[in-house]
Design a protein around this motif. Sequence first.
Motif, short mmCIF file in Angstrom:
data_model
loop_
_atom_site.label_atom_id
_atom_site.label_comp_id
_atom_site.label_asym_id
_atom_site.label_seq_id
_atom_site.Cartn_x
_atom_site.Cartn_y
_atom_site.Cartn_z
N SER A 1 5.65 10.23 4.05
CA SER A 1 5.02 9.11 4.77
C SER A 1 5.57 7.77 4.30
N ASN A 2 5.74 7.69 3.01
CA ASN A 2 6.31 6.45 2.47
C ASN A 2 7.69 6.17 3.05
N ASN B 1 0.85 -1.19 0.00
CA ASN B 1 0.00 0.00 0.00
C ASN B 1 0.89 1.24 0.00
N LYS B 2 1.06 1.80 -1.13
CA LYS B 2 1.92 2.98 -1.24
C LYS B 2 1.04 4.22 -1.30
N SER B 3 1.34 5.19 -0.40
CA SER B 3 0.54 6.42 -0.40
C SER B 3 1.16 7.43 -1.36
N ASP B 4 0.45 8.52 -1.55
CA ASP B 4 0.96 9.56 -2.45
C ASP B 4 1.97 10.47 -1.76
N ASP B 5 2.05 10.35 -0.44
CA ASP B 5 2.93 11.23 0.32
C ASP B 5 4.33 10.61 0.42
N GLU C 1 4.76 -1.99 6.94
CA GLU C 1 4.64 -2.04 5.48
C GLU C 1 4.78 -3.47 5.00
#
Lengths: 195, 505
Positions: free
Chosen positions: A126-127, A119-123, B54
């Motif tokens: 945060s990543n 689940n990769k966010s756009d931020d 993650e």
Amino acid sequence: MNTDTITDISTDEEDFDWIREFKQGSEQAFNRLVLKHKNRVYNLCFSMLGASDDANDLAQETFVKMYKGLHTFRMEAKLTTWLYRVAVNLCKNRVTSAHFRRKKQSISLESAEEFIPQNKSDDPESNEIRRRQRIAIQECVDALPADQKEVVLLKDMDGLPYEDITGIIKQTLGTVKSRLFRAREKLRHCLEGRV
Amino acid sequence: MNCTDIRKQLYDYADGLMDTQDAAAVEAHLSSCAGCAEALENIRHYLGSMQDMEKAAAPAGFLQDVRARIERKSWASRLGETFLSLLSRPSFLKLAGAGATLTLVVAIYISVHQPLEYMLPEKSVSEDSKTIIREEQAASPVSSPEEKAEKTSGDEIAAEAPPAPPPPGEPVLEMKQKSGGNSEKERTKITSRQTRLRASAPVRTDKPERPPAENPSAAKADEVLSGFSDRSGAGSSVLSREEPAPEAQTDDLLESEAPQSAPASTPSPAQEKQKLFAKRSARKTMPEGEPRPSERPGRHIVPDETLPESRQDNKASKSESDKPPADAHKLSEQEVSSWLDNPSAVYILDESGSQTDALPLNPPRGSEREVLESGHVQPEWTTLVFTSSLIPSSKKEEKARSPSSDREMETESQAAPAEKEIDGLGQVRSSDIDAISSFIKSKGGTVDKEVRSGGHVTLTIHLPREKYPDLLKYLRENQGMILKNPESAPSGKGLLNLNLQFPAQ
């Protein structure tokens, strides 16, 4: 709790439907099963091994074994339990092999960092935080003995109930709880101040 | 509850796995203990980190890779993959190198000494083969008679030295040597075979007169060569049926020539058999205090392949010289247990060499037929000693015992030397012993029963050779197992004690 850790009755029934179709000759049903479970199996292998190429190899091998074994699968237990048991055993064998130990010594952790998040966010910030957390956890998990590692990953990372874990690693509830307590204490102290 | 107890339960509390009553007790403690409350916060933070960790996703094309792997999982591709993956490992390369070296050594060894030595147990084979190869290598560069005299010893000197007159069994070999060419390698090979064949003649009048080796290496060579002589003798009887190799041909030649070279005083097999039985009978009257054969320091155990036919013939002369058998060597416990794990015929030899009957410890791989066909059972009559393991009977079984069987026990106990043994015998079903005895007698054999100290009953069985498989089959099917347990089985009568364990009633 992560949504992909939930194994409710509907998903089990879905698995069983696809298994029945596969037994009747539908290769497409097998493909659906692979696509559904590949990330969980791969993540478990990656967490146990800390190396992406080995994780990919053993995750694929797990599904190859599933392909061969599905015809005799009696659907008395969850498919995930069966898949996890195969994957855990393959990983344990790999971890104890001299070849893998040498490889782990020679490969730096940097290569283990290069995993693809589910689940990769756009931020980007945060990543990056999540990536660093993952690396810290992986370092601490790698330091655990194999029997504690498998229990803590199945319970705390995948959120499996004790019943499933005892079925996967073929140990009693008391043993599972004991290993889990020791693993958690070690991990908690290892991660203190890092996550 | 104190803090230690609470902290053990904090994980269950955080997981929500506690019942309401226990959870209330934990909450009550947490409200009054800041340390435990902080520990709970740490645990919750840890659990949250793990759950939110993650997750790694499978690489793109995962399904295609799985399908491709399934497709190419034919046996050939699996083999290839395994081989390639092994090739990338240094340990495999080392192993492969060692295997190649071993194969080379074995190939050289077999090419030089064709026959049956490699069928021996691992240690003796490897040691002997190394020694022989060394001897061969040492012998090959010898060219002048002086060097020969220095570098060869024992039988090799006799085989190589031109002045030595050929014994009666040699003409065929002489012809072979003449027609075999003059190359050094071939000469060495012929010399080696000649030496072994000469040594393998069952009885040689000149053997005791052989001059003693002057140095340790020569002594070792003598020892090895004499060991080969015995094994060659065994091979002529055992393996001639299995391997019609060139060596068997020469063995046959030797067998046909053996009577000519044997002294006139050599006893016939029938006489030997009578002598053996006479010795056994004498042992029956052996005093209790005398050490049993297995307890004597000079006991040797020799595998079946190493027991030669020639030993049967050499027995008299060896017992006279009171030397241990040439092919026997003292075994470590590990070797013994290794053999016992792979049951085959085993010979237990006394220091005097008088106990040389061939008795199978257990039929190889459970096949009675093989025992006979491989020639393990010799001579025509087999003497077995079964020592029963007495199974303690419970009080319930004692009560269930019928009065008639009690009377039988009393009858048998008359032969028992002590009251204690009567009880011991009573724990074995006397009907079992009677059944075995009846079976043996029905097959034309005889049974001697003796109650021994320690509550054991020993059956000494004389049985025609061809009936032996029937006995094994009968015992397995009706009485129980034959255990290989030479440690616990008291020896004193026979060559080999087999524990005959009766089934529980």
